[in-house]
Design a protein around this motif. Structure first.
Motif, PDB file in Angstrom:
ATOM      1  N   LYS A  12      68.545 136.226 -26.286  1.00 11.11           N
ATOM      2  CA  LYS A  12      69.828 135.959 -26.449  1.00 11.11           C
ATOM      3  C   LYS A  12      69.823 134.420 -25.931  1.00 11.11           C
ATOM      4  CE  LYS A  12      71.848 140.207 -25.246  1.00 11.11           C
ATOM      5  NZ  LYS A  12      73.031 140.884 -24.501  1.00 11.11           N
ATOM      6  N   LEU A  55      81.010 147.826 -30.174  1.00  6.14           N
ATOM      7  CA  LEU A  55      81.485 147.441 -28.891  1.00  6.14           C
ATOM      8  C   LEU A  55      82.859 146.582 -29.491  1.00  6.14           C
ATOM      9  CD1 LEU A  55      78.476 145.952 -27.314  1.00  6.14           C
ATOM     10  CD2 LEU A  55      79.666 148.147 -26.875  1.00  6.14           C
ATOM     11  N   PHE A  60      85.711 142.607 -23.772  1.00  4.47           N
ATOM     12  CA  PHE A  60      84.846 141.592 -23.639  1.00  4.47           C
ATOM     13  C   PHE A  60      83.960 141.092 -24.992  1.00  4.47           C
ATOM     14  CE2 PHE A  60      81.992 145.329 -22.884  1.00  4.47           C
ATOM     15  CZ  PHE A  60      81.240 145.213 -23.672  1.00  4.47           C
ATOM     16  N   TYR A  67      79.465 133.785 -26.702  1.00  3.15           N
ATOM     17  CA  TYR A  67      78.128 133.740 -26.343  1.00  3.15           C
ATOM     18  C   TYR A  67      77.085 133.878 -27.139  1.00  3.15           C
ATOM     19  CZ  TYR A  67      74.355 135.841 -23.706  1.00  3.15           C
ATOM     20  OH  TYR A  67      73.384 136.509 -22.908  1.00  3.15           O
ATOM     21  N   ARG A 105      66.013 141.346 -16.769  1.00  5.56           N
ATOM     22  CA  ARG A 105      67.204 141.011 -16.256  1.00  5.56           C
ATOM     23  C   ARG A 105      67.353 140.897 -14.516  1.00  5.56           C
ATOM     24  NH1 ARG A 105      70.315 145.054 -20.307  1.00  5.56           N
ATOM     25  NH2 ARG A 105      70.455 143.921 -22.141  1.00  5.56           N
ATOM     26  N   VAL A 112      76.534 139.790 -16.265  1.00  6.73           N
ATOM     27  CA  VAL A 112      76.178 140.819 -17.591  1.00  6.73           C
ATOM     28  C   VAL A 112      76.596 140.047 -18.608  1.00  6.73           C
ATOM     29  CG1 VAL A 112      78.695 141.376 -17.471  1.00  6.73           C
ATOM     30  CG2 VAL A 112      76.844 142.940 -18.218  1.00  6.73           C
ATOM     31  N   ASN A 115      72.980 137.722 -19.784  1.00  7.64           N
ATOM     32  CA  ASN A 115      71.671 138.846 -19.321  1.00  7.64           C
ATOM     33  C   ASN A 115      70.498 138.667 -20.289  1.00  7.64           C
ATOM     34  OD1 ASN A 115      72.571 139.938 -21.753  1.00  7.64           O
ATOM     35  ND2 ASN A 115      73.268 142.136 -20.715  1.00  7.64           N
ATOM     36  N   CYS A 117      68.585 139.128 -22.796  1.00 11.54           N
ATOM     37  CA  CYS A 117      67.808 139.813 -23.776  1.00 11.54           C
ATOM     38  C   CYS A 117      68.531 141.205 -24.336  1.00 11.54           C
ATOM     39  CB  CYS A 117      66.502 140.269 -23.100  1.00 11.54           C
ATOM     40  SG  CYS A 117      65.002 140.487 -24.241  1.00 11.54           S
TER      41      CYS A 117
HETATM   42  P1  RTP Z   1      72.208 144.986 -25.232  1.00 11.80           P
HETATM   43  O1  RTP Z   1      72.859 145.646 -26.418  1.00 11.80           O
HETATM   44  O2  RTP Z   1      72.682 143.461 -25.373  1.00 11.80           O
HETATM   45  O3  RTP Z   1      70.920 145.186 -24.906  1.00 11.80           O
HETATM   46  O4  RTP Z   1      72.895 145.470 -24.070  1.00 11.80           O
HETATM   47  P2  RTP Z   1      73.162 146.947 -23.670  1.00 11.80           P
HETATM   48  O5  RTP Z   1      72.784 147.979 -24.598  1.00 11.80           O
HETATM   49  O6  RTP Z   1      72.487 146.911 -22.350  1.00 11.80           O
HETATM   50  O7  RTP Z   1      74.810 147.192 -23.221  1.00 11.80           O
HETATM   51  P3  RTP Z   1      76.056 147.109 -24.181  1.00 11.80           P
HETATM   52  O8  RTP Z   1      76.998 147.940 -23.447  1.00 11.80           O
HETATM   53  O9  RTP Z   1      75.807 147.522 -25.553  1.00 11.80           O
HETATM   54  O10 RTP Z   1      76.500 145.735 -24.232  1.00 11.80           O
HETATM   55  C1  RTP Z   1      76.148 144.594 -25.089  1.00 11.80           C
HETATM   56  C2  RTP Z   1      76.246 143.436 -24.381  1.00 11.80           C
HETATM   57  O11 RTP Z   1      77.587 143.006 -24.089  1.00 11.80           O
HETATM   58  C3  RTP Z   1      77.651 142.324 -22.785  1.00 11.80           C
HETATM   59  N1  RTP Z   1      78.621 142.873 -21.968  1.00 11.80           N
HETATM   60  N2  RTP Z   1      79.522 142.348 -21.295  1.00 11.80           N
HETATM   61  N3  RTP Z   1      81.771 141.640 -19.607  1.00 11.80           N
HETATM   62  C4  RTP Z   1      81.216 142.456 -19.674  1.00 11.80           C
HETATM   63  O12 RTP Z   1      81.772 143.519 -18.922  1.00 11.80           O
HETATM   64  C5  RTP Z   1      79.903 142.987 -20.717  1.00 11.80           C
HETATM   65  N4  RTP Z   1      79.642 144.181 -20.773  1.00 11.80           N
HETATM   66  C6  RTP Z   1      78.580 144.163 -21.656  1.00 11.80           C
HETATM   67  C7  RTP Z   1      76.334 141.938 -22.537  1.00 11.80           C
HETATM   68  O13 RTP Z   1      75.655 140.772 -22.996  1.00 11.80           O
HETATM   69  C8  RTP Z   1      75.500 143.366 -22.771  1.00 11.80           C
HETATM   70  O14 RTP Z   1      74.355 143.123 -22.836  1.00 11.80           O
END
Ligand code: RTP
Length: 151
Positions: A12, A55, A60, A67, A105, A112, A115, A117
């Motif tokens: 990222k 999402l 968020f 971001y 991470r 979060v 984070n 990557c």
């Molecule tokens: P990624 O897709 O980036 O690998 O992350 P992930 O599956 O571990 O998590 P996901 O729930 O899919 O969330 C995607 C990205 O959204 C941002 N995030 N921000 N502010 C918050 O509460 C929040 N929650 C998630 C993070 O950059 C997360 O990696």
């Protein structure tokens, strides 16, 4: 059951800006995965909204897109045994404070919203993400080192 699969890994904007590109690539290389695609990209808002479509109803979401638009990202496809699950393990928990030390991470992030990557969370989503980020396709070649990685 363990299978050979492909995962989409994306460094990222914070990871690029902080000079973590080499470190993250090195971890996947050293683990034994095969690099199938790699590029630096500056995706559009629409492209990122497609990537994070699941999402879109989250509070968020606007902050996440902002971001992700803040600088270039590094897009990669890594291939190998259980690449999706192992890739997620190497990344660590989504919230860096909950990520184990030794994970990307857990070693390089605190919050979060920064984070470092992304990694595909299922083989099916991995294939969709690879098609979205690499419409030109990925490389197919024989990696001789595999003879020393796989029994
Ligand atoms: P990624 O897709 O980036 O690998 O992350 P992930 O599956 O571990 O998590 P996901 O729930 O899919 O969330 C995607 C990205 O959204 C941002 N995030 N921000 N502010 C918050 O509460 C929040 N929650 C998630 C993070 O950059 C997360 O990696």
């Amino acid at each position: 059951m363990s299978t050979t699969e492909q995962t989409y890994i994306m460094i990222k904007p914070d990871g690029v800006q902080r000079g973590l590109v080499g470190e993250i690539i090195a971890r996947f290389e050293k683990r034994g995965f095969k690099l199938a695609a790699l590029k630096l990209a500056s995706p559009s808002k629409e492209h990122l909204e497609k990537h994070y479509a699941d999402l879109s109803d989250k509070k968020f979401f606007p902050g996440l897109i902002k971001y992700m638009l803040s600088g270039p990202v590094v897009c990669m496809v890594w291939e190998g045994l259980d690449a999706v699950k192992t890739g997620r393990t190497m990344l660590g928990a989504t919230n860096p404070l909950a990520s184990a030390p030794g994970t990307i991470r857990g070693d390089y992030a605190l919050q979060v919203g920064m984070n470092v990557c992304h990694g595909s969370d299922s083989v099916e989503n991995g294939q969709k993400e690879i098609a979205l980020w690499f419409p030109e396709g990925v490389s197919q070649y024989k990696l001789d080192a595999q003879a020393w990685i796989y029994e």
